[in-house]
Motif scaffolding. Structure first.
Motif, PDB file in Angstrom:
ATOM      1  N   VAL A   1      45.410  52.528  45.024  1.00  0.00           N
ATOM      2  CA  VAL A   1      45.805  53.853  45.497  1.00  0.00           C
ATOM      3  C   VAL A   1      45.462  53.868  46.977  1.00  0.00           C
ATOM      4  O   VAL A   1      44.285  53.823  47.344  1.00  0.00           O
TER       5      VAL A   1
ATOM      6  N   ASN B   1      48.369  57.769  50.961  1.00  0.00           N
ATOM      7  CA  ASN B   1      49.406  58.733  50.560  1.00  0.00           C
ATOM      8  C   ASN B   1      50.530  58.117  49.729  1.00  0.00           C
ATOM      9  O   ASN B   1      51.708  58.286  50.008  1.00  0.00           O
ATOM     10  N   MET B   2      50.139  57.379  48.697  1.00  0.00           N
ATOM     11  CA  MET B   2      51.142  56.810  47.795  1.00  0.00           C
ATOM     12  C   MET B   2      51.972  57.914  47.146  1.00  0.00           C
ATOM     13  O   MET B   2      51.473  58.976  46.838  1.00  0.00           O
ATOM     14  N   GLU B   3      53.232  57.634  46.941  1.00  0.00           N
ATOM     15  CA  GLU B   3      54.106  58.567  46.237  1.00  0.00           C
ATOM     16  C   GLU B   3      54.930  57.802  45.216  1.00  0.00           C
ATOM     17  O   GLU B   3      55.600  56.828  45.556  1.00  0.00           O
ATOM     18  N   LEU B   4      54.873  58.243  43.969  1.00  0.00           N
ATOM     19  CA  LEU B   4      55.767  57.694  42.955  1.00  0.00           C
ATOM     20  C   LEU B   4      57.101  58.429  43.044  1.00  0.00           C
ATOM     21  O   LEU B   4      57.277  59.347  43.834  1.00  0.00           O
TER      22      LEU B   4
ATOM     23  N   ASN C   1      58.021  56.762  35.502  1.00  0.00           N
ATOM     24  CA  ASN C   1      57.450  56.046  36.633  1.00  0.00           C
ATOM     25  C   ASN C   1      56.537  54.911  36.163  1.00  0.00           C
ATOM     26  O   ASN C   1      56.619  53.790  36.667  1.00  0.00           O
TER      27      ASN C   1
ATOM     28  N   ARG D   1      49.641  64.733  41.202  1.00  0.00           N
ATOM     29  CA  ARG D   1      50.174  63.475  41.753  1.00  0.00           C
ATOM     30  C   ARG D   1      49.053  62.477  42.006  1.00  0.00           C
ATOM     31  O   ARG D   1      49.216  61.276  41.773  1.00  0.00           O
ATOM     32  N   GLN D   2      47.913  62.982  42.465  1.00  0.00           N
ATOM     33  CA  GLN D   2      46.792  62.080  42.693  1.00  0.00           C
ATOM     34  C   GLN D   2      46.274  61.526  41.369  1.00  0.00           C
ATOM     35  O   GLN D   2      45.924  60.339  41.275  1.00  0.00           O
TER      36      GLN D   2
ATOM     37  N   ASN E   1      48.569  58.791  40.425  1.00  0.00           N
ATOM     38  CA  ASN E   1      48.279  57.586  41.205  1.00  0.00           C
ATOM     39  C   ASN E   1      47.119  56.800  40.607  1.00  0.00           C
ATOM     40  O   ASN E   1      47.164  55.570  40.526  1.00  0.00           O
TER      41      ASN E   1
ATOM     42  N   GLN F   1      48.254  54.872  37.463  1.00  0.00           N
ATOM     43  CA  GLN F   1      48.981  53.619  37.687  1.00  0.00           C
ATOM     44  C   GLN F   1      48.057  52.512  38.185  1.00  0.00           C
ATOM     45  O   GLN F   1      48.383  51.339  38.067  1.00  0.00           O
ATOM     46  N   ALA F   2      46.891  52.880  38.712  1.00  0.00           N
ATOM     47  CA  ALA F   2      45.950  51.872  39.186  1.00  0.00           C
ATOM     48  C   ALA F   2      45.077  51.296  38.077  1.00  0.00           C
ATOM     49  O   ALA F   2      44.408  50.279  38.288  1.00  0.00           O
TER      50      ALA F   2
END
Length: 207
Positions: free
Chosen positions: A78, A81-84, A93, A134-135, A138, A141-142
């Motif tokens: 992460v 400012n990652m964005e899926l 996603n 959203r965070q 993120n 996904q990590a």
């Protein structure tokens, strides 16, 4: 294990990282602490293999980055400012990410979403998510592929107190599982309750 041996990075004439050596061991949580612009994020990017360094070596379990392998194996990130993809749901996603390595099942995705508190929102499009949601996604996904190395840049941004406590619990769980977790933040007090080691960085160097 991740080992940094006298690594340095310049952008133009500016020294971003300067002669950093450190060893990160499995099953530990490390905090990179320092003011904005001190080099924390650049160090995470270097460890992730996202940038090349000008001097020194980065070893992942004894293998040299950008020589023996392009990226550390099995890494969750992460960063900055990652964005899926906003037009797809949280679950979609994650499925698209899972298709890359094909090592995570739908059950792994659901479990990760449950751990970050998004199980009930799995079929909601990301564009409808708040910044905090959203965070959380993120973070999901990590961790959903049971990554061995987890790199988190300001992981508690946009989270309320309950969200922060949840993410820190997940971080401790991942380290207990055997992962290396490296967190970068400018809030040192946020690290003291979760990290095994806190590394202060100033002007691209370890203090």
């Amino acid at each position: 294990m991740i080992e940094l041996i006298n690594i340095s990075k310049k952008i133009g004439k500016k020294d971003i990282l300067r002669n950093i050596s450190y060893r990160f061991e499995d099953g530990k949580v490390y905090g990179l602490c320092g003011y904005n612009g001190c080099g924390k994020t650049m160090l995470l990017r270097a460890i992730a293999g996202l940038i090349t360094i000008n001097e020194g070596e980065i070893l992942s379990d004894g293998k040299k980055l950008h020589k023996d392998l392009s990226f550390p194996e099995n890494t969750g990130i992460v960063i900055e400012n990652m964005e899926l993809l906003p037009q797809y749901t949280a679950f979609q996603n994650m499925q698209m990410l899972a298709d890359i390595k094909k090592i995570a099942s739908d059950e792994d995705i659901i479990e990760a979403l449950k751990r970050v508190g998004l199980e009930e929102n799995k079929d909601t499009k990301v564009k409808k998510f708040s910044l905090g949601m959203r965070q959380r996604l993120n973070i999901a996904q990590a961790i959903f592929e049971h990554q061995n190395l987890i790199l988190l840049d300001e992981p508690t941004n946009a989270l309320d107190k309950t969200g922060v406590e949840l993410i820190y619990r997940i971080i401790r769980e991942e380290a207990k599982r055997g992962a290396i977790v490296i967190i970068a933040t400018h809030h040192q007090q946020d690290l003291e309750s979760v990290c095994d080691h806190i590394i202060e960085i100033e002007n691209g160097m370890i203090c």
